[in-house]
Design an enzyme around this catalytic site. Structure first.
Site, short mmCIF file in Angstrom:
data_model
loop_
_atom_site.label_atom_id
_atom_site.label_comp_id
_atom_site.label_asym_id
_atom_site.label_seq_id
_atom_site.Cartn_x
_atom_site.Cartn_y
_atom_site.Cartn_z
N GLY A 192 -98.05 -24.07 -64.64
CA GLY A 192 -99.18 -24.95 -64.95
C GLY A 192 -100.35 -24.20 -65.55
N LYS A 221 -112.71 -31.85 -55.62
CA LYS A 221 -112.42 -33.23 -55.25
C LYS A 221 -112.02 -33.37 -53.79
CE LYS A 221 -111.16 -34.50 -59.97
NZ LYS A 221 -111.72 -33.27 -60.53
N LYS A 246 -105.81 -32.61 -50.91
CA LYS A 246 -106.21 -31.21 -51.03
C LYS A 246 -107.10 -30.79 -49.86
CE LYS A 246 -105.20 -28.87 -54.15
NZ LYS A 246 -104.01 -28.02 -54.34
N ASN A 296 -113.59 -28.59 -62.52
CA ASN A 296 -112.71 -28.76 -63.67
C ASN A 296 -112.64 -27.49 -64.51
OD1 ASN A 296 -113.80 -31.35 -62.75
ND2 ASN A 296 -112.63 -32.23 -64.40
N VAL A 297 -111.48 -27.29 -65.11
CA VAL A 297 -111.34 -26.16 -66.03
C VAL A 297 -111.11 -26.70 -67.44
CG1 VAL A 297 -110.57 -24.40 -64.42
CG2 VAL A 297 -108.90 -25.97 -65.33
N VAL A 346 -110.22 -33.64 -70.19
CA VAL A 346 -110.76 -34.57 -71.18
C VAL A 346 -110.79 -33.99 -72.59
CG1 VAL A 346 -112.17 -35.85 -69.53
CG2 VAL A 346 -113.13 -33.83 -70.65
N ARG A 383 -112.59 -44.93 -63.30
CA ARG A 383 -111.19 -45.17 -62.95
C ARG A 383 -111.03 -45.18 -61.43
NH1 ARG A 383 -108.69 -40.32 -66.43
NH2 ARG A 383 -110.28 -39.28 -65.20
#
Length: 617
Positions: free
Chosen positions: A294, A412, A424, A449-450, A457, A542
């Site tokens: 990943g 998150k 998580k 976020n990375v 995005v 969302r």
């Protein structure tokens, strides 16, 4: 150019050099005696001519005069020409003295001058012809793209040379921009240095600039970001020279310039880690990375491979990603002891067998489902994979006495509003619980976020812009923390070096970024105007999505580490017996495919607020 043509050119150059040597020998006599040839000296030259030619050509070979690319001839090549001529002249003195065939002393100096002239003409004429063609003969009837070069230093000048003299580059430099006031108003190769960064937009309009090339390879990130944020207000294409390695190599090509990425606008300075700490605890160790194919897992593998592990074991369920990173590492590190295994962390027996066989010293657990909206529709699957997949790997690490276990977590997990974040958080609770009863040091690393990761995005925005829009943003006020993948992974490795067991390491992600601003900047970088050329469409939050993410729960507190970008959250006390009993009930429910397990998850994670409770932020 093929090898045969190259050999022919070299042979022709050798023949020309032989003629130059002969011309320089006899020419020095003619000049010395003002147009007359003294027969005694002519006989002396004739008697040693062959040996002079052989040794002089040998010197030219030693000076690599037949290996240089003379189309790029510069000061270095001129130095080689002069040095070769001096050596040839000195060798000639020795030859004539040994053969007892003397020449007037002035002839040796005149020989040096004539040979330098001949070698220089034959070598530099090719470049001058190319320069003449590029100025006098049009490159093509095609209209040339007008270019602004930002940076009037050495990199900028070399960029100008490449654009001007490369016949395959259909561009024309119309102006330079530089903040150095001593350069402003002056000219480089007859092109004006129009002004500093404050003149970028004005110059772009005045000269009809279509492309901007940022030639500041040694500029710091903040400085570069400030300039790029000005450039993006024009509709020009923007590219930048990524580093100083082109300057070290001594040449710059247009292909060296890369598209400006959104992270270039953030202006963060490079994150510094203690490489010695990382190498010390990874070198000579058997390291396992689950989810190694990943975004985060593959970068972990790259940086671990560079630190000299005894063995690196990649575990991933998705064979394509695993195959890609396997090929990359085998090519870059041919001596790396690498094992790539296709397996699911859900399979407890397989995990046990892998740990029994490889006995890893360090485990980085990156395998997880992470896509928030998709997991909202498949809660049982994310629980099976994230919670019980983690539990399987944690148990195997405990059983086979792994030294360190590092869980890759997420922001998150803090006050989660989605099932992925809640799972998580449970994973964090698992590693903290096992740390109290195991010889293995269990820790978690939590970050946001990375940029550029799978499912992020940025790739979506780029695709939407390419298709003409609209660019979809869920909410005008939604913000996120961002970090590049290599930065995040380097901090994960550093946190692993600090780990003593039981910590939740929290990475400082810098300032949060508005997603809407990111979308606008990306549209501008692509040469369009937001809401005019490319529309931005707000689609609504969302399922399970928050307006903002948090990195720390109130109860955790915060401790510092030697690296100011890595902090430690204080473990929250929990009843392990009750916790594992609830996990047993949760496992039974998800494998019975209970329609909705969110209430069971909420019972384990009290801060979890699922969508049924009407949470919208």
């Amino acid at each position: 150019m093929d090898i045969r043509k190259l050999r022919v050119r070299q042979l022709m150059l050798i023949i020309v050099d032989i003629l130059s040597i002969i011309f320089s020998l006899y020419g020095s006599l003619i000049l010395r005696f003002e147009g007359l040839l003294e027969q005694t000296y002519v006989s002396n030259i004739n008697s040693v001519l062959l040996i002079v030619i052989i040794l002089n050509i040998a010197i030219l070979f030693l000076m690599k005069m037949y290996k240089s690319l003379w189309q790029f001839a510069s000061v270095t090549e001129l130095f080689n020409v002069i040095t070769s001529s001096i050596l040839c002249s000195l060798v000639n003195i020795v030859i004539f003295e040994i053969a007892n065939k003397d020449l007037p002393e002035a002839c040796y100096f005149l020989y040096f001058l004539l040979l330098t002239l001949c070698l220089g003409i034959t070598r530099f004429s090719y470049r001058f012809i190319r320069m003449y063609k590029s100025h006098i003969v049009p490159k093509s009837r095609r209209e040339l793209q007008k270019v602004m070069i930002i940076g009037a230093g050495l990199a900028g000048e070399k960029t100008y040379q490449e654009i001007t003299y490369n016949p395959s580059v259909y561009k024309k430099v119309v102006c330079f921009i530089d903040d150095d006031k001593s350069k402003q108003g002056r000219r480089i190769h007859d092109v004006t240095v129009y002004g500093g960064r404050e003149k970028i937009i004005e110059a772009a309009k005045k000269f009809g600039v279509e492309e901007m090339l940022l030639a500041m390879p040694s500029g710091n990130r903040k400085e570069v970001a400030n300039i790029l944020n000005i450039c993006k207000e024009t509709k020009c294409q923007i590219k930048k020279l990524p580093g100083i390695y082109q300057m070290i190599n001594g040449d710059i090509h247009i292909s060296d310039f890369k598209d400006v990425e959104i992270q270039d606008l953030l202006g963060r300075e490079p994150i510094k880690v203690n490489i010695e700490d990382i190498i010390r605890y990874v070198t000579g160790k058997v390291v396992m990375v689950t989810g190694g194919g990943g975004s985060i897992g593959s970068e972990l593998c790259r940086q671990i491979a560079a630190s000299g592990p005894k063995q690196l074991i990649i575990v991933d369920i998705y064979e394509n990603n695993a195959y890609d990173i396997q090929l990359e590492l085998k090519h870059k590190y041919p001596n790396l002891n690498l094992e790539t295994i296709i397996a699911s962390v859900r399979n407890s027996k397989k995990m046990d067998k892998l740990f029994e066989k490889y006995q890893p010293d360090i485990v980085y657990h990156a395998a997880a489902h992470k896509h928030v909206p998709l997991m909202e529709d498949s809660p049982n699957e994310v629980v099976k994979n994230n919670v019980f997949g983690t539990l399987n790997v944690v148990k195997a690490a405990d059983k086979y006495k792994t030294k360190k276990f590092i869980l890759i977590s997420t922001d998150k997990a803090v006050n989660p509003t989605n099932i992925m974040g809640a799972t998580k958080r449970i994973c964090e609770m698992i590693v903290q619980s096992y740390n109290k009863q195991s010889q293995t040091e269990y820790v978690a690393v939590r970050f946001g976020n990375v940029l550029g990761s799978n499912g992020s995005v940025i790739p979506l925005f780029k695709k939407q812009i390419k298709e003409g829009g609209p660019v979809t943003v869920t909410h005008p006020d939604i913000i996120r923390y961002f970090m590049t993948i290599p930065e995040a992974v380097s901090l994960v490795l550093q946190a692993g070096a600090y780990a003593k067991g039981g910590e939740i390491f929290i990475l400082d992600m810098g300032e949060p970024v508005k997603i809407a601003d990111m979308a606008r900047n990306l549209i501008k970088l692509s040469g369009y105007e937001p809401d005019v050329d490319i529309k931005i469409k707000y689609t609504g939050l969302r399922p399970g999505e928050k307006l903002y993410e948090e990195l720390l729960m109130k109860e955790e507190g915060l401790q510092n580490t030697p690296n100011h970008l890595i902090h430690i959250g204080k473990p929250i006390a929990l009843d392990e017996t009750t916790f594992f009993n609830k996990l047993t009930n949760l496992k039974e429910a998800v494998y019975k495919e209970t329609s909705d397990v969110r209430l069971l998850v909420k019972d384990i994670v009290p801060t979890y607020k699922p969508k049924e409770e009407g949470v919208s932020n």
